[in-house]
Design an enzyme around this catalytic site. Structure first.
Site, PDB file in Angstrom:
ATOM      1  N   HIS A 139      -2.321   3.493   0.863  1.00  9.29           N
ATOM      2  CA  HIS A 139      -2.881   2.662  -0.210  1.00  9.29           C
ATOM      3  C   HIS A 139      -3.227   1.267   0.319  1.00  9.29           C
ATOM      4  CE1 HIS A 139      -2.116   5.844  -2.910  1.00  9.29           C
ATOM      5  NE2 HIS A 139      -0.800   5.707  -2.944  1.00  9.29           N
ATOM      6  N   LEU A 146     -22.293  -9.059  -8.543  1.00 12.13           N
ATOM      7  CA  LEU A 146     -21.752  -7.716  -8.757  1.00 12.13           C
ATOM      8  C   LEU A 146     -20.622  -7.729  -9.789  1.00 12.13           C
ATOM      9  CD1 LEU A 146     -21.427  -4.700  -7.744  1.00 12.13           C
ATOM     10  CD2 LEU A 146     -19.739  -5.603  -6.128  1.00 12.13           C
ATOM     11  N   ASP A 184     -10.281   8.817  -3.148  1.00  8.95           N
ATOM     12  CA  ASP A 184      -9.207   9.778  -2.918  1.00  8.95           C
ATOM     13  C   ASP A 184      -8.896   9.911  -1.431  1.00  8.95           C
ATOM     14  OD1 ASP A 184      -7.268  11.592  -3.594  1.00  8.95           O
ATOM     15  OD2 ASP A 184      -8.650  13.237  -4.018  1.00  8.95           O
TER      16      ASP A 184
HETATM   17  C1  FPP Z   1      -5.953   8.243  -4.130  1.00  7.46           C
HETATM   18  O1  FPP Z   1      -5.287   8.572  -2.966  1.00  7.46           O
HETATM   19  C2  FPP Z   1      -5.830   6.874  -4.467  1.00  7.46           C
HETATM   20  C3  FPP Z   1      -5.136   6.372  -5.540  1.00  7.46           C
HETATM   21  C4  FPP Z   1      -4.346   7.128  -6.498  1.00  7.46           C
HETATM   22  C5  FPP Z   1      -5.124   4.961  -5.792  1.00  7.46           C
HETATM   23  C6  FPP Z   1      -6.300   4.198  -5.302  1.00  7.46           C
HETATM   24  C7  FPP Z   1      -5.767   2.915  -4.919  1.00  7.46           C
HETATM   25  C8  FPP Z   1      -6.228   2.145  -3.939  1.00  7.46           C
HETATM   26  C9  FPP Z   1      -7.435   2.413  -3.135  1.00  7.46           C
HETATM   27  C10 FPP Z   1      -5.506   0.916  -3.617  1.00  7.46           C
HETATM   28  C11 FPP Z   1      -5.309   0.062  -4.801  1.00  7.46           C
HETATM   29  C12 FPP Z   1      -6.555  -0.518  -5.233  1.00  7.46           C
HETATM   30  C13 FPP Z   1      -6.672  -1.737  -5.731  1.00  7.46           C
HETATM   31  C14 FPP Z   1      -7.992  -2.237  -6.138  1.00  7.46           C
HETATM   32  C15 FPP Z   1      -5.523  -2.636  -5.892  1.00  7.46           C
HETATM   33  P1  FPP Z   1      -4.170   9.671  -3.072  1.00  7.46           P
HETATM   34  O2  FPP Z   1      -2.853   8.975  -3.043  1.00  7.46           O
HETATM   35  O3  FPP Z   1      -4.407  10.543  -4.237  1.00  7.46           O
HETATM   36  O4  FPP Z   1      -4.400  10.441  -1.736  1.00  7.46           O
HETATM   37  P2  FPP Z   1      -4.070  11.966  -1.446  1.00  7.46           P
HETATM   38  O5  FPP Z   1      -5.001  12.780  -2.290  1.00  7.46           O
HETATM   39  O6  FPP Z   1      -4.366  12.078   0.002  1.00  7.46           O
HETATM   40  O7  FPP Z   1      -2.634  12.162  -1.783  1.00  7.46           O
END
Ligand code: FPP
Length: 241
Positions: free
Chosen positions: A38, A132, A21
């Protein structure tokens, strides 16, 4: 490898699950669009996968897209899927070098053809690796996973493949996405939120929980080591004494 000095190599958690997150906030803090967060988050994914391989973690389950994430603006959702395709195309060889196997948990049946194609291709390419195992949770929801398992078990009972007396926790575990895998020993959430957010509800019954305010793009190998060190200090009793 000097980063691993503080942990006991013989007590590495077998299975680590991570709620990644804070990408959006990381970008906003820098005046950048959320999608830049992201992109930075993917770099962390790469680092953490490599590090987990090195220290001998057996399973790593990453929450990449939840069933609730569809509520985000269309633009962000499509950017996330583009990033996923880009990541799978670009990184599969690197994953292969690290002897990683990829597995997907969640309902990918409704994804666009190009996304499903890349998912299948990556899975196929890495299927013989024995290092892994990375579970990428995509369109994943823990309650939905449980409901689907119940439906499958009912089907089995109706067709006399399962008898009611045989239904127990062990049997149930065979009907969820992580069938055959150990439950997570350690659940990490970054980004300063203290919620489980519908992640692996069945599987985390006895997992150690570890939270950090660090935003996912800033999450480092050192942070992971602190999580593991804390995990190793806690005594896990599974309800016993
Ligand atoms: C949370 O940050 C993250 C996500 C909803 C997506 C996680 C995705 C990635 C790490 C990249 C994609 C991964 C792969 C493996 C292709 P948020 O957007 O909720 O952050 P915030 O809480 O600060 O808004």
């Amino acid at each position: 490898m000097d980063e691993t000095m503080d942990i006991d190599g013989s007590k590495i958690p077998q299975h680590i699950a991570i709620i990644m997150d804070g990408n959006g906030r990381w970008a906003q803090k820098r005046g950048m669009p959320r999608t830049a967060g992201h992109r930075a988050g993917i770099k962390t994914v790469k680092r953490i996968i490599e590090f987990c391989s090195q220290i001998g973690v057996k399973y790593l389950t990453l929450y990449a897209f939840s069933t609730e994430n569809w509520k985000r603006p269309e633009r962000e959702v499509s950017a996330l899927f583009k990033l996923l395709v880009y990541y799978l195309r670009r990184e599969v060889m690197e994953l292969n070098k690290n002897n990683v196997r990829l597995n997907f948990i969640g309902d990918i049946s409704s994804f666009k053809d190009d996304v499903r194609f890349e998912i299948e291709r990556a899975k196929q390419l890495l299927k013989d690796n024995d290092g892994l195992i990375v579970n990428l949770a995509l369109n994943y929801g823990g309650r939905l996973e449980i409901v689907n398992a119940v439906k499958e078990i009912i089907k089995g009972v109706k067709s006399s493949k399962i008898s009611e007396e045989d239904i127990d926790e062990k049997l149930f575990s065979n009907y969820i996405y992580t069938a055959g895998m150990p439950d997570p020993d350690l659940l990490i959430r970054t980004g300063g939120e203290y919620r489980v957010s519908n992640f692996l509800l069945w599987q985390i019954a006895y997992s150690e929980l570890w939270y950090t305010d660090t935003l996912w793009p800033d999450f480092s190998e050192k942070d992971l080591l602190s999580a593991i060190a804390d995990y190793q200090e806690r005594e896990r009793r599974f309800g016993g004494l």
